[in-house]
Design a protein around this motif. Structure first.
Motif: not given
Length: 285
Positions: A1-3, A109-111, A139-140, A143-145
């Protein structure tokens, strides 16, 4: 995951520091170069578009819905297929719904995930986040959440998270005014504020304001929560706009919103938002 994180003020900067300290590879962009320079262990990107092209998950931490829209317009063409935007700003539901649709058309995706807890919680990874968006997209990035929050609540579809945050801040703004009045009433009856709050917090009248704000920031005369009068006034206006758009009368909150607006004459936007209790005291003298 590139954050990547766009917006490195009190909240975004706190999130960036926490994630970097926790071993995440974090990129960050902010128009204030000093903010970027202060983030040790974070890859600084002078341009938002360059960050968007390099990351598949982008966290927004921005002051207003208008700035969220402007940043999204700036980075839209640079977003990679399958990327996810997590907007932790306090925006409005209509903006989130529109951006969700625009992103979906691009395969992004926009959350909406506005947060509570203040800068200290952002720095500690103990925020609360209310989420609006598709369950699989959430869900994707679980881990970040989990790294950013102590609790998440999936409220519903696009815009639901921001609707819930506006309602939450509406209640916080109201409770600050009401608890201030309760404390003054108790004092008039000969009850010390700390003792009164201990009783209230053991009963049905308690709230986060009586349990946290007053003991932590008001009674010690600290007023250093990291959240300003200007930001809360903005959120109060968001609540009024949401109510008007939905055709829902909120007469009690309308009166409290007027108190917040009137306070601008003596309490600058840069003051801590808990100082609204002092305005109330001055008005009653």
């Amino acid at each position: 995951m590139k954050l990547g994180i766009i917006g490195c003020g009190n909240m975004g900067g706190g999130m960036a520091r926490h994630l970097a300290d926790s071993g995440w590879q974090v990129a960050a962009h902010d128009p204030d170069a000093d903010r970027l320079a202060a983030l040790a262990g974070v890859d600084a990107f002078p341009q938002a578009r360059a960050l968007a092209a390099a990351c598949d998950v982008i966290v927004l931490s921005l002051p207003t819905a208008a700035i969220v829209r402007a940043v999204m317009a700036e980075i839209a063409d640079a977003l990679t297929q399958g990327a996810t935007i997590l907007d932790t700003s306090t925006s409005d539901p209509a903006t989130s719904q529109a951006l969700h649709a625009e992103c979906a058309a691009r395969g992004v995706q926009f959350i909406d995930g506005p947060v509570s807890g203040g800068p200290s919680a952002a720095r500690a990874g103990s925020m609360t986040m209310v989420l609006g968006g598709e369950a699989q997209a959430i869900a994707n990035i679980r881990p970040l959440l989990n790294a950013l929050t102590a609790r998440t609540v999936h409220i519903g579809g696009p815009g639901a998270g921001h609707a819930a945050k506006i309602v939450n801040n509406m209640l916080c703004a109201a409770n600050l005014v009401l608890v201030a009045e309760a404390v003054r009433l108790g004092q008039a009856a000969g009850v010390a504020p700390a003792a009164l709050l201990e009783g209230v917090n053991a009963g049905s009248g308690r709230s986060a304001v009586s349990e946290v704000n007053f003991p932590k920031w008001v009674l010690p005369d600290a007023f250093d929560s990291g959240f300003t009068m200007g930001l809360m006034r903005k959120d109060v206006r968001l609540a009024q706009t949401l109510a008007e758009g939905a055709g829902v009368p909120v007469p009690a909150f309308t009166r409290i919103a007027q108190i917040w607006a009137d306070s601008a004459a003596t309490l600058p936007d840069g003051d801590d938002f808990n100082r609204i209790v002092q305005f109330q005291t001055e008005q009653d003298q």
